[in-house]
Design a protein around this motif. Structure first.
Motif, PDB file in Angstrom:
ATOM      1  N   ASP A   1       0.844  -1.191   0.000  1.00  0.00           N
ATOM      2  CA  ASP A   1       0.000   0.000   0.000  1.00  0.00           C
ATOM      3  C   ASP A   1       0.884   1.248   0.000  1.00  0.00           C
ATOM      4  O   ASP A   1       2.062   1.180   0.326  1.00  0.00           O
ATOM      5  N   HIS A   2       0.308   2.360  -0.420  1.00  0.00           N
ATOM      6  CA  HIS A   2       1.122   3.583  -0.454  1.00  0.00           C
ATOM      7  C   HIS A   2       0.230   4.818  -0.436  1.00  0.00           C
ATOM      8  O   HIS A   2       0.387   5.721  -1.240  1.00  0.00           O
ATOM      9  N   GLU A   3      -0.689   4.846   0.470  1.00  0.00           N
ATOM     10  CA  GLU A   3      -1.741   5.867   0.664  1.00  0.00           C
ATOM     11  C   GLU A   3      -2.425   6.216  -0.651  1.00  0.00           C
ATOM     12  O   GLU A   3      -2.839   5.309  -1.391  1.00  0.00           O
ATOM     13  N   GLN A   4      -2.589   7.471  -0.998  1.00  0.00           N
ATOM     14  CA  GLN A   4      -3.505   7.803  -2.100  1.00  0.00           C
ATOM     15  C   GLN A   4      -2.759   7.977  -3.427  1.00  0.00           C
ATOM     16  O   GLN A   4      -2.926   8.975  -4.122  1.00  0.00           O
ATOM     17  N   ASN A   5      -1.965   6.983  -3.814  1.00  0.00           N
ATOM     18  CA  ASN A   5      -1.280   7.020  -5.114  1.00  0.00           C
ATOM     19  C   ASN A   5      -2.295   6.928  -6.242  1.00  0.00           C
ATOM     20  O   ASN A   5      -3.489   6.742  -6.007  1.00  0.00           O
ATOM     21  N   CYS A   6      -1.812   7.064  -7.473  1.00  0.00           N
ATOM     22  CA  CYS A   6      -2.703   7.124  -8.636  1.00  0.00           C
ATOM     23  C   CYS A   6      -3.652   5.939  -8.722  1.00  0.00           C
ATOM     24  O   CYS A   6      -4.871   6.100  -8.863  1.00  0.00           O
TER      25      CYS A   6
ATOM     26  N   GLY B   1      13.643   9.688  -8.172  1.00  0.00           N
ATOM     27  CA  GLY B   1      12.738  10.742  -7.695  1.00  0.00           C
ATOM     28  C   GLY B   1      11.371  10.164  -7.379  1.00  0.00           C
ATOM     29  O   GLY B   1      11.055   9.031  -7.724  1.00  0.00           O
ATOM     30  N   HIS B   2      10.587  10.957  -6.693  1.00  0.00           N
ATOM     31  CA  HIS B   2       9.252  10.487  -6.294  1.00  0.00           C
ATOM     32  C   HIS B   2       8.392  11.709  -5.986  1.00  0.00           C
ATOM     33  O   HIS B   2       8.874  12.730  -5.515  1.00  0.00           O
ATOM     34  N   ARG B   3       7.077  11.570  -6.279  1.00  0.00           N
ATOM     35  CA  ARG B   3       6.169  12.697  -6.056  1.00  0.00           C
ATOM     36  C   ARG B   3       6.063  13.035  -4.575  1.00  0.00           C
ATOM     37  O   ARG B   3       5.766  14.154  -4.213  1.00  0.00           O
TER      38      ARG B   3
ATOM     39  N   PRO C   1      12.008   4.762   1.380  1.00  0.00           N
ATOM     40  CA  PRO C   1      12.432   3.707   2.311  1.00  0.00           C
ATOM     41  C   PRO C   1      12.364   2.309   1.698  1.00  0.00           C
ATOM     42  O   PRO C   1      13.151   1.428   2.040  1.00  0.00           O
ATOM     43  N   ARG C   2      11.473   2.134   0.755  1.00  0.00           N
ATOM     44  CA  ARG C   2      11.335   0.812   0.131  1.00  0.00           C
ATOM     45  C   ARG C   2      12.538   0.495  -0.755  1.00  0.00           C
ATOM     46  O   ARG C   2      12.985  -0.650  -0.854  1.00  0.00           O
ATOM     47  N   ALA C   3      13.080   1.542  -1.389  1.00  0.00           N
ATOM     48  CA  ALA C   3      14.241   1.334  -2.275  1.00  0.00           C
ATOM     49  C   ALA C   3      15.425   0.829  -1.473  1.00  0.00           C
ATOM     50  O   ALA C   3      16.167  -0.059  -1.913  1.00  0.00           O
TER      51      ALA C   3
ATOM     52  N   ASN D   1      14.026   5.317  -6.481  1.00  0.00           N
ATOM     53  CA  ASN D   1      12.761   5.046  -5.791  1.00  0.00           C
ATOM     54  C   ASN D   1      12.485   3.543  -5.831  1.00  0.00           C
ATOM     55  O   ASN D   1      13.335   2.764  -6.263  1.00  0.00           O
ATOM     56  N   VAL D   2      11.302   3.154  -5.418  1.00  0.00           N
ATOM     57  CA  VAL D   2      10.982   1.725  -5.269  1.00  0.00           C
ATOM     58  C   VAL D   2      11.128   0.985  -6.596  1.00  0.00           C
ATOM     59  O   VAL D   2      11.479  -0.191  -6.636  1.00  0.00           O
ATOM     60  N   ASP D   3      10.914   1.674  -7.701  1.00  0.00           N
ATOM     61  CA  ASP D   3      10.964   0.997  -9.009  1.00  0.00           C
ATOM     62  C   ASP D   3      12.386   0.741  -9.478  1.00  0.00           C
ATOM     63  O   ASP D   3      12.625  -0.126 -10.317  1.00  0.00           O
TER      64      ASP D   3
END
Ligand code: MLT
Length: 428
Positions: free
Chosen positions: A229-234, A306-308, A315-317, A362-364
């Motif tokens: 989960d990642h709160e209100q992502n797209c 980068g991340h929005r 932290p996931r990365a 980032n996580v990706d």
């Protein structure tokens, strides 16, 4: 701090309530702004706009904090399992052993899919991207379980839909890949646990025995936890807005799968590997590509940086990077693409150009590398993200339902033509 914000428009003062969350976050409640002040707000991409109050996931972009129901992602990735984290996200508490055993057994009861799913699958060409197949198969559950369309379904009925979603997602995911490679599908082996069951469905084939490597299964389980989960992502916002119309959980989540598919969202992990492979093919000169990334006329963008939301690090990365190192050491894999990734990261973390623009992995960035190390095909990277995000989507859809939130209906600022008379065709 004042509990109200004052808005002055044309000399008239409007007092707006300021509400505070449990982590000290503050929001201006503009729920009555249009009615009281006659104005709306404009916020492209909703980057400054809260769409809901939620008790599921907290993240702090400045401090690089991510917690599911109050538990840190570091703790959960190190000590929990994906199924336990799924229960936590959906029901709010870590399960007892009895609750977890029942949850797991209920899921095992529903891992099979209707044989007619094969007819849908056969309709897709092998060129079909697995994400498109997955979204279709997942939504087809509305046809096999029409009772799920009842927006006022009982809690027992909602539980069954939740269990079916978690149970059948891995089967749909594995079958969507078998369609790409033209192999026969595998049925779920319920003697295995969640991640192992998926890996066997994905990789087993009639020509050879397949035993799940526990190193790979453990790494996959950790990856699924990190994506849960990642709160209100797209994609989660998509699930919520579709669910707000009282659409079924299956159609809401199918919409989320489609939103996640985009290269700016879940599709980024696939784009990262494509980028790293291209750099490798070009000779592996990371400095050359770093300079291209800095040259805005080059048209080249560093994917996975980068991340929005996160301003300093994701932290996931950090967790995935270590997991990638561990897995590749355990499996004895020496992937030149990982070396290229590590060089890009080293430069990005010390180069002022990237530091000023908050461009860090980032996580990706690392997830594609570890998926590759696990033998997951590139076309399946975003499907893995969807499998991981499923419990988060379910939890957010369930929270929206239980809070009886209204249908989502954003406003706009009209910038088109003002009133004008119709002109007959012959006079134009
Ligand atoms: C996610 O996990 O959904 C991605 O990091 C995107 C986001 O949170 O905006």
């Amino acid at each position: 701090m004042s509990k109200t914000a004052e808005l002055i428009i044309d000399g008239k003062s409007y007092m707006l309530p300021i509400i505070e969350g449990t982590e000290g976050e503050k929001a201006i409640d503009i729920g009555n702004l249009l009615e009281t002040a006659g104005v709306t707000t404009l916020d492209f991409g909703y980057k400054n706009t809260g769409a809901t109050k939620s008790a599921i996931t907290f993240l702090d972009g400045d401090k690089g904090i991510l917690r599911y129901r109050g538990y840190s992602i570091e703790d959960l990735a190190a000590k929990s399992t994906f199924l336990e984290v799924s229960y936590l996200l959906i029901y709010g508490e870590l399960p007892t052993q009895e609750q977890l055993t029942k949850f797991s057994n209920d899921i095992k009861t529903h891992t099979l899919v209707h044989e007619d799913i094969k007819k849908i699958l056969d309709g897709f060409p092998s060129s079909a991207h697995p994400m498109g197949v997955l979204a279709s198969l997942f939504c087809s559950q509305t046809a096999f379980y029409p009772e799920s369309l009842d927006p006022n379904r009982s809690s027992e009925g909602v539980y069954l839909s939740i269990i079916r979603s978690l149970a059948k997602m891995p089967t749909f995911a594995a079958w969507s890949y078998k369609n790409v490679i033209g192999h026969p599908v595998n049925y779920p082996d319920n003697s295995l646990e969640y991640s192992s069951r998926f890996l066997k469905m994905l990789f087993a084939h009639p020509a050879a025995e397949y035993d799940v490597d526990p190193v790979i299964a453990d790494a996959l389980d950790k990856l699924l936890i990190l994506h849960a989960d990642h709160e209100q992502n797209c994609s989660t916002s998509t699930v919520r807005i579709v669910g707000s119309s009282k659409a079924s959980i299956y159609s809401s989540i199918s919409a989320g799968i489609n939103a996640l598919w985009g290269p700016l969202h879940g599709g980024a992990n696939q784009e990262v590997i494509v980028m790293l492979e291209n750099i490798k093919k070009d000779g592996g000169d990371t400095d050359k590509w770093i300079n291209k990334a800095k040259d805005k006329n080059s048209g080249f963008r560093l994917m996975g940086f980068g991340h929005r939301v996160y301003k300093n690090f994701d932290p996931r990365a950090k967790i995935i990077k270590k997991a990638a190192d561990d897995v590749m050491t355990k499996l004895g894999i020496n992937d030149p693409v990982l070396e290229i990734a590590q060089k890009l990261e080293e430069v990005a973390l010390r180069d002022p150009y990237f530091i000023e623009r908050k461009l860090y992995p980032n996580v990706d960035f690392y997830s594609g590398i570890i998926y590759r190390a696990l033998g997951i095909p590139v076309d399946m990277f975003t499907v893995m993200f969807a499998m991981g995000r499923l419990p988060g989507w379910i939890a957010q859809w369930k929270e929206l339902r239980e809070n009886k939130e209204p249908i989502g209906r954003p406003r706009q600022l009209y910038i088109g033509q003002t009133l004008r008379p119709y002109v007959e065709l012959k006079k134009r």
